[in-house]
Design an enzyme around this catalytic site. Sequence first.
Site, PDB file in Angstrom:
ATOM      1  N   GLY A  71       1.153  -0.838  62.754  1.00  0.00           N
ATOM      2  CA  GLY A  71       0.164  -1.902  62.592  1.00  0.00           C
ATOM      3  C   GLY A  71      -1.039  -1.743  63.511  1.00  0.00           C
ATOM      4  N   SER A 199       3.021  -2.942  58.640  1.00  0.00           N
ATOM      5  CA  SER A 199       3.868  -2.124  59.511  1.00  0.00           C
ATOM      6  C   SER A 199       5.324  -2.253  59.087  1.00  0.00           C
ATOM      7  CB  SER A 199       3.688  -2.588  60.960  1.00  0.00           C
ATOM      8  OG  SER A 199       4.516  -1.826  61.804  1.00  0.00           O
ATOM      9  N   CYS A 325       3.770  -9.165  73.298  1.00  0.00           N
ATOM     10  CA  CYS A 325       2.833  -8.309  74.023  1.00  0.00           C
ATOM     11  C   CYS A 325       2.206  -9.035  75.200  1.00  0.00           C
ATOM     12  CB  CYS A 325       1.727  -7.821  73.104  1.00  0.00           C
ATOM     13  SG  CYS A 325       2.290  -7.427  71.475  1.00  0.00           S
TER      14      CYS A 325
HETATM   15  C1  LIG Z   1       3.389  -6.351  65.236  1.00  0.00           C
HETATM   16  C2  LIG Z   1       1.973  -6.623  64.876  1.00  0.00           C
HETATM   17  C3  LIG Z   1       0.982  -5.629  64.973  1.00  0.00           C
HETATM   18  C4  LIG Z   1       1.272  -4.270  65.542  1.00  0.00           C
HETATM   19  O1  LIG Z   1       2.087  -3.508  64.705  1.00  0.00           O
HETATM   20  P1  LIG Z   1       2.847  -2.221  65.332  1.00  0.00           P
HETATM   21  O2  LIG Z   1       3.444  -1.552  64.141  1.00  0.00           O
HETATM   22  O3  LIG Z   1       3.882  -2.759  66.260  1.00  0.00           O
HETATM   23  O4  LIG Z   1       1.809  -1.396  65.998  1.00  0.00           O
HETATM   24  C5  LIG Z   1      -0.285  -5.940  64.574  1.00  0.00           C
HETATM   25  N1  LIG Z   1      -0.596  -7.159  64.090  1.00  0.00           N
HETATM   26  C6  LIG Z   1       0.324  -8.139  63.977  1.00  0.00           C
HETATM   27  C7  LIG Z   1      -0.075  -9.456  63.429  1.00  0.00           C
HETATM   28  C8  LIG Z   1       1.637  -7.910  64.373  1.00  0.00           C
HETATM   29  O5  LIG Z   1       2.527  -8.884  64.275  1.00  0.00           O
END
Ligand SMILES: *Cc1c(COP(=O)(O)O)cnc(C)c1O
Length: 389
Positions: A71, A199, A325
């Site tokens: 993501g 993702s 995070c």
């Molecule tokens: C988890 C998340 C991401 C990041 O995705 P990753 O695959 O962990 O890098 C980005 N945006 C949102 C809204 C998320 O929940």
Amino acid sequence: MKRIYLDHAATTPTDPRVVQAMIPYFSDIYGNPSSLHSFGQEARTAVETARNQIASFIMARPEEIVFTSGGAESDNAALKGIAYARREKGNHIITSAIEHHAILETCKFLEKQGFQITYIKVDPNGLVDPYDVKKAITERTILVSIMHANNEIGTIQPISEIGKIAKEAGIYFHTDAVQIFGHAPINVDELHVDLLSASAHKLYGPKGVGVLYIRKGTKFTPFLHGGDQERGRRASTHNVPGIVGFGAAVELAKEGMVQEAEKMTSLRNKLIKGILDSIEDTRLNGDPIKRLPSNANISVAYVEGESMLLYLDMEGIACSTGSACTSSSLEPSHVLTAIGLSHELAHGSLRFSLGKFTSEDEIDYVLDTLPGIIEKLRTMSPLYRKETR
Ligand SMILES: *Cc1c(COP(=O)(O)O)cnc(C)c1O
């Protein structure tokens, strides 16, 4: 001790059926999809099958799907890819104050490169008003990026309305759909999106693989160079097992997501009602209706989120405070402050995020355990005694 996982917004367990689908692609079918021989072509077929599965899931064409590492990469690629491609046309980007850090930090980076960013404010439920987006558009606007569903408070935005506004103004529209992808139907045409991030590990797929949907004809500058994979839009050898796993996860979502959402909504509502009824000075954050079925974000006055989290963990319950995070930083969540919470209430918030395997027994266990923890913490809290004396 029994352990209860209520942090599915941070990541989900990989569904065992997804793991089974991935296994042959490590040691048996190991060719490089870019190789012309039969080893490579077998792997290529698997990648293209997954691409078709994901494209059909969001009513896109296979060639509009670009595989990424997740993501965060999809979000980075969308913003930088459009910013660099449209620099001639303008330098203004519109986003919201409650985006994931992958969007907000990329915006900060672009600001240093001379781009101007407008951060749309949200209402107390965390909703973006499409009219605010419309008002923010200028001659120089090249991109609007608004997330589909928020990862902390679960609020679901009026994406289709915002997309329509961007489309009428001739401006590209990106949505970070990571939280909702695989949990509700998505149609890229109905949403009027030009770019969309997803993702795999948020929908019972493996970690480290994502997708960026890029509508045909969209001007896009790649940011990984050095190979012509993904039609030149992203270099690097494909993560074949991961991509196969993403495809398998999407197939399972197609079958199950509607019933899963119904089940989660009722368990989630039980959890929210149970907490609000049994513990005084608690409040629900986010829109009560327009929210992810999995999400319960609750503020508890007079106590620290981190302390609650650790006490819950000792009882086997995993949740998060703010976003996974941000929980290591001292700043309260930017999402909770954006919806108007005081720093204290923002620090005293818990996010429970349910999954398709969550059971009613687990919810009952949380409802039995949480009040005692909060009572204990409140008796130790100087704030609580002062205000209730
Ligand atoms: C988890 C998340 C991401 C990041 O995705 P990753 O695959 O962990 O890098 C980005 N945006 C949102 C809204 C998320 O929940």
